[in-house]
Scaffold this motif. Sequence first.
Motif, PDB file in Angstrom:
ATOM      1  N   VAL A  72       0.443  -0.823  -0.137  1.00 30.20           N
ATOM      2  CA  VAL A  72      -0.243  -0.274  -0.055  1.00 30.20           C
ATOM      3  C   VAL A  72       0.891   1.495   0.807  1.00 30.20           C
ATOM      4  CG1 VAL A  72      -1.624   1.152   1.252  1.00 30.20           C
ATOM      5  CG2 VAL A  72      -1.601  -1.404   1.548  1.00 30.20           C
ATOM      6  N   ALA A  73       1.570   1.578   0.514  1.00 25.93           N
ATOM      7  CA  ALA A  73       2.847   2.289   1.292  1.00 25.93           C
ATOM      8  C   ALA A  73       3.531   2.984  -0.597  1.00 25.93           C
ATOM      9  CB  ALA A  73       3.836   2.221   2.170  1.00 25.93           C
ATOM     10  N   ALA A  74       3.858   1.584  -0.784  1.00 25.81           N
ATOM     11  CA  ALA A  74       4.691   1.456  -2.416  1.00 25.81           C
ATOM     12  C   ALA A  74       3.808   2.195  -3.176  1.00 25.81           C
ATOM     13  CB  ALA A  74       5.405   0.409  -2.647  1.00 25.81           C
ATOM     14  N   LYS A  75       2.656   1.678  -3.872  1.00 27.59           N
ATOM     15  CA  LYS A  75       1.613   2.136  -4.486  1.00 27.59           C
ATOM     16  C   LYS A  75       1.533   3.602  -4.401  1.00 27.59           C
ATOM     17  CE  LYS A  75      -3.057   1.241  -6.654  1.00 27.59           C
ATOM     18  NZ  LYS A  75      -2.513   0.774  -7.737  1.00 27.59           N
ATOM     19  N   ALA A  76       1.337   4.012  -2.356  1.00 26.04           N
ATOM     20  CA  ALA A  76       0.957   5.733  -2.243  1.00 26.04           C
ATOM     21  C   ALA A  76       1.851   6.150  -2.655  1.00 26.04           C
ATOM     22  CB  ALA A  76       0.598   5.911  -1.568  1.00 26.04           C
ATOM     23  N   GLY A  77       3.212   5.638  -2.817  1.00 31.47           N
ATOM     24  CA  GLY A  77       4.752   6.231  -2.895  1.00 31.47           C
ATOM     25  C   GLY A  77       5.027   7.314  -1.545  1.00 31.47           C
ATOM     26  N   VAL A  78       5.417   6.216  -0.774  1.00 25.85           N
ATOM     27  CA  VAL A  78       4.821   7.124   0.583  1.00 25.85           C
ATOM     28  C   VAL A  78       5.977   5.740   1.035  1.00 25.85           C
ATOM     29  CG1 VAL A  78       3.893   8.115   0.587  1.00 25.85           C
ATOM     30  CG2 VAL A  78       3.424   6.203   1.816  1.00 25.85           C
ATOM     31  N   SER A  79       6.589   5.931   2.094  1.00 29.56           N
ATOM     32  CA  SER A  79       7.880   4.814   3.220  1.00 29.56           C
ATOM     33  C   SER A  79       6.437   4.045   3.897  1.00 29.56           C
ATOM     34  CB  SER A  79       8.492   5.189   3.733  1.00 29.56           C
ATOM     35  OG  SER A  79       8.129   6.078   4.751  1.00 29.56           O
ATOM     36  N   LYS A  80       7.070   2.465   4.111  1.00 30.13           N
ATOM     37  CA  LYS A  80       6.015   1.844   5.675  1.00 30.13           C
ATOM     38  C   LYS A  80       5.731   2.662   6.538  1.00 30.13           C
ATOM     39  CE  LYS A  80       5.282  -2.003   7.436  1.00 30.13           C
ATOM     40  NZ  LYS A  80       5.703  -3.632   7.608  1.00 30.13           N
ATOM     41  N   GLY A  81       6.417   3.698   6.951  1.00 30.30           N
ATOM     42  CA  GLY A  81       6.863   4.184   8.202  1.00 30.30           C
ATOM     43  C   GLY A  81       5.301   5.743   8.019  1.00 30.30           C
ATOM     44  N   THR A  82       5.973   6.051   7.385  1.00 31.65           N
ATOM     45  CA  THR A  82       4.549   6.913   6.896  1.00 31.65           C
ATOM     46  C   THR A  82       2.958   6.789   6.469  1.00 31.65           C
ATOM     47  OG1 THR A  82       6.816   8.444   5.298  1.00 31.65           O
ATOM     48  CG2 THR A  82       4.193   8.506   5.052  1.00 31.65           C
ATOM     49  N   LEU A  83       3.306   5.930   5.766  1.00 32.92           N
ATOM     50  CA  LEU A  83       2.120   5.071   5.830  1.00 32.92           C
ATOM     51  C   LEU A  83       1.188   4.756   7.202  1.00 32.92           C
ATOM     52  CD1 LEU A  83      -0.904   3.177   4.885  1.00 32.92           C
ATOM     53  CD2 LEU A  83       1.016   1.337   5.012  1.00 32.92           C
ATOM     54  N   TYR A  84       2.460   3.914   8.216  1.00 36.11           N
ATOM     55  CA  TYR A  84       1.959   4.353   9.648  1.00 36.11           C
ATOM     56  C   TYR A  84       1.818   5.090  10.406  1.00 36.11           C
ATOM     57  CZ  TYR A  84       2.660  -0.780   9.696  1.00 36.11           C
ATOM     58  OH  TYR A  84       2.571  -2.216   8.888  1.00 36.11           O
ATOM     59  N   LEU A  85       2.798   6.725  10.402  1.00 33.41           N
ATOM     60  CA  LEU A  85       1.994   7.743  11.498  1.00 33.41           C
ATOM     61  C   LEU A  85       0.438   7.738  10.835  1.00 33.41           C
ATOM     62  CD1 LEU A  85       5.078   9.848  10.296  1.00 33.41           C
ATOM     63  CD2 LEU A  85       4.291   9.468  11.722  1.00 33.41           C
ATOM     64  N   TYR A  86      -0.026   7.335   9.788  1.00 34.54           N
ATOM     65  CA  TYR A  86      -1.532   7.681   9.629  1.00 34.54           C
ATOM     66  C   TYR A  86      -2.486   6.826   9.769  1.00 34.54           C
ATOM     67  CZ  TYR A  86      -0.835  11.857   6.529  1.00 34.54           C
ATOM     68  OH  TYR A  86       0.805  13.413   6.288  1.00 34.54           O
ATOM     69  N   PHE A  87      -1.674   5.227   9.907  1.00 41.05           N
ATOM     70  CA  PHE A  87      -2.979   4.392  10.449  1.00 41.05           C
ATOM     71  C   PHE A  87      -1.888   3.126  10.966  1.00 41.05           C
ATOM     72  CE2 PHE A  87      -3.962   6.351   6.592  1.00 41.05           C
ATOM     73  CZ  PHE A  87      -5.607   6.982   6.437  1.00 41.05           C
ATOM     74  N   PRO A  88      -1.423   2.812  11.858  1.00 38.02           N
ATOM     75  CA  PRO A  88      -1.198   2.098  12.950  1.00 38.02           C
ATOM     76  C   PRO A  88      -1.308   0.776  12.470  1.00 38.02           C
ATOM     77  CG  PRO A  88      -2.834   2.966  14.496  1.00 38.02           C
ATOM     78  CD  PRO A  88      -3.385   4.030  12.712  1.00 38.02           C
ATOM     79  N   SER A  89      -2.348   0.376  12.107  1.00 33.71           N
ATOM     80  CA  SER A  89      -2.137  -0.986  11.646  1.00 33.71           C
ATOM     81  C   SER A  89      -2.533  -2.119   9.982  1.00 33.71           C
ATOM     82  CB  SER A  89      -2.714  -2.252  12.712  1.00 33.71           C
ATOM     83  OG  SER A  89      -3.898  -1.286  12.542  1.00 33.71           O
ATOM     84  N   LYS A  90      -2.672  -2.529  10.017  1.00 36.65           N
ATOM     85  CA  LYS A  90      -3.459  -3.002   8.669  1.00 36.65           C
ATOM     86  C   LYS A  90      -5.238  -2.749   9.137  1.00 36.65           C
ATOM     87  CE  LYS A  90      -3.506  -6.981   6.361  1.00 36.65           C
ATOM     88  NZ  LYS A  90      -3.202  -8.553   5.337  1.00 36.65           N
ATOM     89  N   GLU A  91      -5.131  -3.057   9.638  1.00 38.23           N
ATOM     90  CA  GLU A  91      -6.902  -2.787  10.188  1.00 38.23           C
ATOM     91  C   GLU A  91      -7.029  -1.790  10.420  1.00 38.23           C
ATOM     92  OE1 GLU A  91      -4.745  -6.921  11.237  1.00 38.23           O
ATOM     93  OE2 GLU A  91      -4.589  -4.606  11.682  1.00 38.23           O
ATOM     94  N   GLU A  92      -6.545  -0.999  10.680  1.00 34.86           N
ATOM     95  CA  GLU A  92      -7.210   0.306  10.964  1.00 34.86           C
ATOM     96  C   GLU A  92      -7.497   1.172   9.680  1.00 34.86           C
ATOM     97  OE1 GLU A  92      -8.503   1.997  13.710  1.00 34.86           O
ATOM     98  OE2 GLU A  92      -8.253   0.109  15.022  1.00 34.86           O
ATOM     99  N   LEU A  93      -6.260   0.849   8.935  1.00 35.25           N
ATOM    100  CA  LEU A  93      -5.742   1.468   7.037  1.00 35.25           C
ATOM    101  C   LEU A  93      -7.576   0.809   7.096  1.00 35.25           C
ATOM    102  CD1 LEU A  93      -5.091   2.742   5.358  1.00 35.25           C
ATOM    103  CD2 LEU A  93      -3.692   0.680   4.385  1.00 35.25           C
ATOM    104  N   PHE A  94      -7.976  -0.905   6.772  1.00 35.92           N
ATOM    105  CA  PHE A  94      -8.791  -1.668   6.230  1.00 35.92           C
ATOM    106  C   PHE A  94     -10.542  -0.536   6.559  1.00 35.92           C
ATOM    107  CE2 PHE A  94     -12.493  -4.207   6.033  1.00 35.92           C
ATOM    108  CZ  PHE A  94     -12.742  -4.091   4.793  1.00 35.92           C
ATOM    109  N   LYS A  95     -10.418  -0.355   8.150  1.00 37.52           N
ATOM    110  CA  LYS A  95     -11.386   0.376   8.264  1.00 37.52           C
ATOM    111  C   LYS A  95     -11.750   2.315   7.679  1.00 37.52           C
ATOM    112  CE  LYS A  95     -11.508  -1.988  12.917  1.00 37.52           C
ATOM    113  NZ  LYS A  95     -10.994  -1.858  14.471  1.00 37.52           N
ATOM    114  N   ALA A  96     -10.710   2.654   7.651  1.00 37.50           N
ATOM    115  CA  ALA A  96     -10.698   3.581   7.534  1.00 37.50           C
ATOM    116  C   ALA A  96     -11.247   3.850   5.663  1.00 37.50           C
ATOM    117  CB  ALA A  96      -9.285   3.851   8.251  1.00 37.50           C
TER     118      ALA A  96
END
Length: 231
Positions: free
Chosen positions: A49-73
Amino acid sequence: MPRAPAKTDSPAPSSARQRRKEARPQELLEAALSLFVEKGFAATRSEEVAAKAGVSKGTLYLYFPSKEELFKAVVREALASKIAEGNSELAKHQGSMADLLTWMLWTWWERLGLTPAGGIHKIMMSEARNFPELAAFYNDEVIEPSCELLAEVVRRGIASGEFREVDPDAAVMVLIGPMLHLVLHEHSIGAAGVTHDHKCTPEQVLSLQLELMFEGLLNRPRNPAPARSPA
């Protein structure tokens, strides 16, 4: 002596970075929706997901702390927001409840059945058993609110005398069943490119479903609405 060229104003790098930062959550949600629908929840990795959005995995976790929370969003953005829109329409609607049901059915089909968002329902149907916490979340955020919204429309139609006395909850199941079937087909067999001999389009099916539904629900005859094409 030649004059130096005039300097042109350009956006400050900090402003561009700020705009990029503000757009990032939406970009992450779009990337996540695309991958979840394509691969399923379990098979999608956060780094993809991070790569597709053009960001690092760490940046993804700044907004969504887990894959579950990302799915909920993703669910809240793609589905719960549409239910909230339906509640808003119900609150201000003054006319026929049959017209409102028709609007809801076609709007949800055009915005969900014909878009990647409809694939979320297929994910939950296939993976809910392995992710009970997400299944409970989906029930609370999508299934229960949408069923209650449609049941309230039916109850108001009964109270006004527009609809016959029927069980509102059962009427909701009759109303949404064909749409759910079409959505699942679009994001499973249909997505695989498999064709079949049935010549009718989803729009024809939904038009007939509404006609048959109102034949049994209305207290008085209603001219059938013409078939609509997706926006």
